[in-house]
Design an enzyme around this catalytic site. Structure first.
Site, PDB file in Angstrom:
ATOM      1  CG  HIS A 174      -4.884  -1.807   0.296  1.00  0.00           C
ATOM      2  ND1 HIS A 174      -3.857  -0.728  -0.278  1.00  0.00           N
ATOM      3  CD2 HIS A 174      -6.172  -1.949  -0.555  1.00  0.00           C
ATOM      4  CE1 HIS A 174      -4.803  -0.239  -1.357  1.00  0.00           C
ATOM      5  NE2 HIS A 174      -6.062  -1.009  -1.512  1.00  0.00           N
ATOM      6  CD  GLU A 205      -4.344   0.241  -4.955  1.00  0.00           C
ATOM      7  OE1 GLU A 205      -4.063   0.764  -3.789  1.00  0.00           O
ATOM      8  OE2 GLU A 205      -6.176  -0.410  -4.983  1.00  0.00           O
TER       9      GLU A 205
END
Ligand code: CO
Length: 296
Positions: A174, A205
């Site tokens: 992530h 991200e």
């Protein structure tokens, strides 16, 4: 008196006199499993797999779920699935009579989400002083070298059964813009790569991004990859950002760059061996949030 009767009388005498003085009743425990949550119904099987292992490992212990994403909780409630946040979960455990609570983070690493979880639990304890004798904050998946080694073994054992011989593996983590997780991700990448140099990792991200991944694949001359999420559930990021048919997905962009990409969408919660790492963390009696740290 018969010798056996005498022994029995003696043991009764001691059990009445001695045992209450030494054996305090064991406080009732409860477990709060905390995840971000997912609104993708097919991805929920990762939670089911984790709960199954927890029920085996912690029989007779109430296990309650909390999702930290308010947006996901609302979405689920509209579909009739009611899962609360951290405050609701702790209240439920108190109602079930738990005196010692183990709050298990199901995050991949101690990033922004984990910091938020710690803060929420602390604030909740302040709001309800004395409600629990102990509240252990149990660490996320990737914390120590041992964790990363066990996780790498589990992920590789699973993906080795899925990959073709000439396929490299690409794992999507992530990542985040704030906090320590970039460094944990870099450390975990080293340990995964020590298992197999044909593993490549980047985040959706975080600072370690797709462009860096694509450059590394190009430099190594990789032509075929198997994509998989390094996330608890194969939810929105895995299905859309990683494997989606949209032109912005990693699968599409790799295809455009001449790299053939297949995907294997299974959340880590369902990969054999991963839930056991969380369970090991749950048993550790560290970071009791209701007590001052030892002053040495
Ligand atoms: Co996200």
């Amino acid at each position: 008196m018969h010798v056996l009767c005498r022994a029995l009388a003696l043991s009764l005498f001691f059990s009445v006199l001695v045992i209450p003085a030494f054996a305090a009743p064991v406080p009732k425990e409860g477990i709060l499993l905390v995840a971000f949550g997912t609104s993708v119904p097919e991805a929920r099987s990762a939670f089911t797999a984790i709960e199954k292992l927890y029920k085996q490992e912690f029989p007779d212990t109430p296990i309650v779920w909390a999702f930290t994403s308010q947006c996901i909780r609302k979405k689920l409630a509209r579909d009739g699935v009611h899962i609360g946040g951290i405050g609701a979960g702790l209240a439920k455990l108190a109602l079930a009579g738990a005196q010692v609570v183990r709050v298990q983070s199901l995050h991949m690493m101690a990033g922004k989400e984990f910091a938020g979880l710690a803060r929420s639990v602390l604030l909740n304890i302040q709001k309800h002083p004395g409600r629990f004798k102990a509240v252990y904050l149990c660490r996320p998946l990737l914390e120590s070298e041992k964790d990363a080694e066990e996780a790498a073994d589990a992920v590789m054992a699973y993906l080795d059964g899925k990959r073709q011989q000439d396929e490299a593996i690409v794992l999507m983590g992530h990542g985040q813009e704030h906090g320590l997780a970039d460094l944990t991700f870099a450390g975990a990448t080293n340990i995964f790569k020590s298992r197999d140099p044909h593993i490549f990792m980047a985040t959706v991200e975080g600072s370690r991004n797709f462009e860096q991944l694509a450059a590394e694949l190009k430099k190594t001359g990789v032509k075929k990859v198997l994509l998989a999420p390094l996330m608890l559930v194969a939810g929105d990021h895995a299905r859309n950002d990683l494997a989606g048919t949209d032109s912005a997905s990693w699968a599409s962009r790799l295809g455009k760059a001449g790299i053939e990409a297949r995907s294997c969408l299974l959340g880590l919660g369902e990969v054999p061996g991963i839930a056991a790492i969380f369970a090991r963390h749950t048993r550790q009696n560290e970071d009791d949030l209701v007590k001052e740290p030892l002053k040495e």
